[in-house]
Design a protein around this motif. Structure first.
Motif, short mmCIF file in Angstrom:
data_model
loop_
_atom_site.label_atom_id
_atom_site.label_comp_id
_atom_site.label_asym_id
_atom_site.label_seq_id
_atom_site.Cartn_x
_atom_site.Cartn_y
_atom_site.Cartn_z
N UNK A 178 -30.39 15.20 5.46
CA UNK A 178 -31.52 14.78 4.64
C UNK A 178 -32.06 15.96 3.83
N UNK A 179 -32.22 17.10 4.46
CA UNK A 179 -32.73 18.28 3.74
C UNK A 179 -31.80 18.61 2.57
N UNK A 180 -30.51 18.61 2.81
CA UNK A 180 -29.54 18.92 1.76
C UNK A 180 -29.62 17.90 0.62
N UNK A 181 -29.95 16.66 0.95
CA UNK A 181 -30.03 15.61 -0.08
C UNK A 181 -31.18 15.85 -1.04
N UNK A 182 -32.12 16.73 -0.71
CA UNK A 182 -33.25 17.02 -1.59
C UNK A 182 -32.98 18.22 -2.50
N UNK A 183 -31.76 18.79 -2.41
CA UNK A 183 -31.40 19.92 -3.27
C UNK A 183 -31.19 19.45 -4.71
N UNK A 184 -31.70 20.25 -5.65
CA UNK A 184 -31.62 19.90 -7.07
C UNK A 184 -30.58 20.72 -7.81
N UNK A 185 -30.37 20.40 -9.09
CA UNK A 185 -29.36 21.07 -9.91
C UNK A 185 -29.62 22.56 -10.02
N UNK A 187 -30.72 24.50 -7.69
CA UNK A 187 -30.60 25.14 -6.39
C UNK A 187 -31.83 25.01 -5.53
N UNK A 188 -32.94 24.55 -6.13
CA UNK A 188 -34.18 24.39 -5.39
C UNK A 188 -34.23 23.09 -4.61
N UNK A 189 -35.33 22.89 -3.91
CA UNK A 189 -35.50 21.70 -3.08
C UNK A 189 -36.84 21.03 -3.38
N UNK A 190 -36.87 19.70 -3.20
CA UNK A 190 -38.10 18.95 -3.37
C UNK A 190 -38.56 18.34 -2.07
N UNK A 191 -39.62 17.54 -2.13
CA UNK A 191 -40.17 16.94 -0.90
C UNK A 191 -39.34 15.75 -0.44
N UNK A 192 -38.68 15.08 -1.37
CA UNK A 192 -37.77 13.96 -1.08
C UNK A 192 -36.64 14.03 -2.10
N UNK A 193 -35.54 13.31 -1.90
CA UNK A 193 -34.46 13.32 -2.88
C UNK A 193 -34.96 12.95 -4.28
N UNK A 194 -34.60 13.75 -5.29
CA UNK A 194 -34.99 13.50 -6.66
C UNK A 194 -36.31 14.11 -7.07
N UNK A 195 -37.05 14.68 -6.12
CA UNK A 195 -38.34 15.29 -6.44
C UNK A 195 -38.15 16.70 -6.99
N UNK A 196 -39.13 17.13 -7.76
CA UNK A 196 -39.09 18.43 -8.43
C UNK A 196 -38.96 19.59 -7.44
N UNK A 197 -38.20 20.61 -7.81
CA UNK A 197 -38.11 21.82 -7.00
C UNK A 197 -39.47 22.50 -6.95
#
Length: 346
Positions: A178-185, A187-197
């Motif tokens: 799940x954590x990996x699924x929130x990674x963005x283009x 390289x950052x991460x958001x609070x849920x999948x598709x959310x802003x880094x």
């Protein structure tokens, strides 16, 4: 005469350009006094309106004092008694007495007792069962019974269970996925999948993956570049592009860079100077940025940032009395060493 005046002006410029070291600028005693006074000032408006997050406030203040080699100045016995009064039959802890249990405050409670070496008071299986009950089928975690999903809670769950030695009660592989699924283009991460880094979410996700021994999923160079771009003019760090710098990101952003082995990708001196400029040199404490009001949240993260930057008492030119903090567990290194937990190198 003109030569004498020119020489004098040159001397003034040379004297004013001499930079004081962080050890000279850091208001150690004032910060200790500021935190201690927070224990006494229980009739203020600020105290009343922060009741809902008091558990985390105590964690910030207590950990700050331990980082400043002054933990004995806190009302430790009273703190322990109060923390235990915040626990519910479910095993979770609320933000204050008679407040609903929540993942955030459950972690803060466990961290407080870890710092104070009173983990013996905890029914670890009961707390672990509470945390495990908040994991969903997709590996994510909700914060409480109301169902909000956020990578903050993934970090809290893994941190808490690791401190308790109960990682086996959850599906770690699903939590990692799940954590990996929130990674963005970027390289950052958001609070849920598709959310802003976001810098805060990056800390939570990197920390969660570090605890789960899954940092191989991180695109370290991409993320390191995104993180170092958070440094603004003036040396401070922001949490997202086009935002103002804030002392708290001296923790959220810098800790992730330390975990990734890329601390030197930011200007260390400039960041330290920004933190030090945000101090209240009259009453103690650290604000979000220079000129603003201080609070215990930014005081903790400012002190933690200086520790991560390497200005600790055991380093040449370091701040006397400032101890090391771990960038993953957000606890004093001495606490983790006592508990036999791994410490991330700087």
């Amino acid at each position: 005469m003109a030569e004498v005046e020119a020489s004098a002006r040159a001397g003034e410029r040379e004297e004013s350009s001499e930079e004081k070291s962080p050890a000279d600028k850091f208001c150690l005693d004032l910060h200790r006094k500021y935190v201690v006074n927070l224990q006494e000032n229980t009739k203020s408006f600020e105290y009343a309106v922060t009741e809902y997050l008091r558990m985390s406030g105590i964690y910030w203040g207590l950990t700050t004092m331990h980082l400043l080699s002054a933990g004995e100045q806190m009302k430790n016995a009273e703190i322990v008694e109060w923390v235990m009064k915040c626990q519910h039959p479910s095993g979770g802890f609320g933000g204050s007495i008679n407040h609903d249990p929540h993942m955030l405050y459950t972690l803060s409670a466990v961290q407080i007792l870890a710092v104070l070496n009173r983990m013996d008071l905890l029914d670890k299986d009961k707390i672990a069962k509470y945390v495990a009950g908040l994991q969903k089928a997709d590996g994510s975690f909700v914060g409480d019974a109301w169902g909000e999903v956020d990578t903050r809670f993934s970090y809290c769950a893994l941190n808490c269970l690791s401190l308790l030695g109960r990682m086996d009660v959850i599906d770690v592989d699903a939590a990692v996925a799940f954590v990996v699924s929130t990674m963005n283009f970027d390289g950052g991460f958001g609070c849920v999948p598709g959310a802003e880094s976001h810098g805060g979410q990056v800390f939570c996700c990197v920390g969660a993956l570090a605890i789960a021994n899954a940092l191989h999923h991180v695109r370290a160079d991409d993320l390191g570049w995104w993180l170092c771009e958070r440094q603004c003019q003036g040396g401070g760090l922001n949490g997202r592009p086009e935002k103002l710098p804030d002392v708290c990101y001296s923790w959220w952003v810098l800790s992730s860079l330390v975990v990734l082995g890329r601390r030197d990708w930011v200007d260390r001196r400039a960041l330290a100077a920004f933190i030090l400029e945000a101090q209240d040199t009259a009453g103690g404490g650290i604000a979000d940025r220079p000129g603003d009001e201080v609070d215990v949240f930014h005081t903790f993260f400012g002190v933690g940032g200086l520790s991560l930057l390497g200005y600790t008492e055991d380093e040449e030119g370091g701040i006397p009395g400032l101890k090391r903090i771990d960038p993953v567990f957000a606890l004093p290194v001495e606490t983790l060493e006592r508990m036999g937990l791994p410490v991330c190198p700087l």
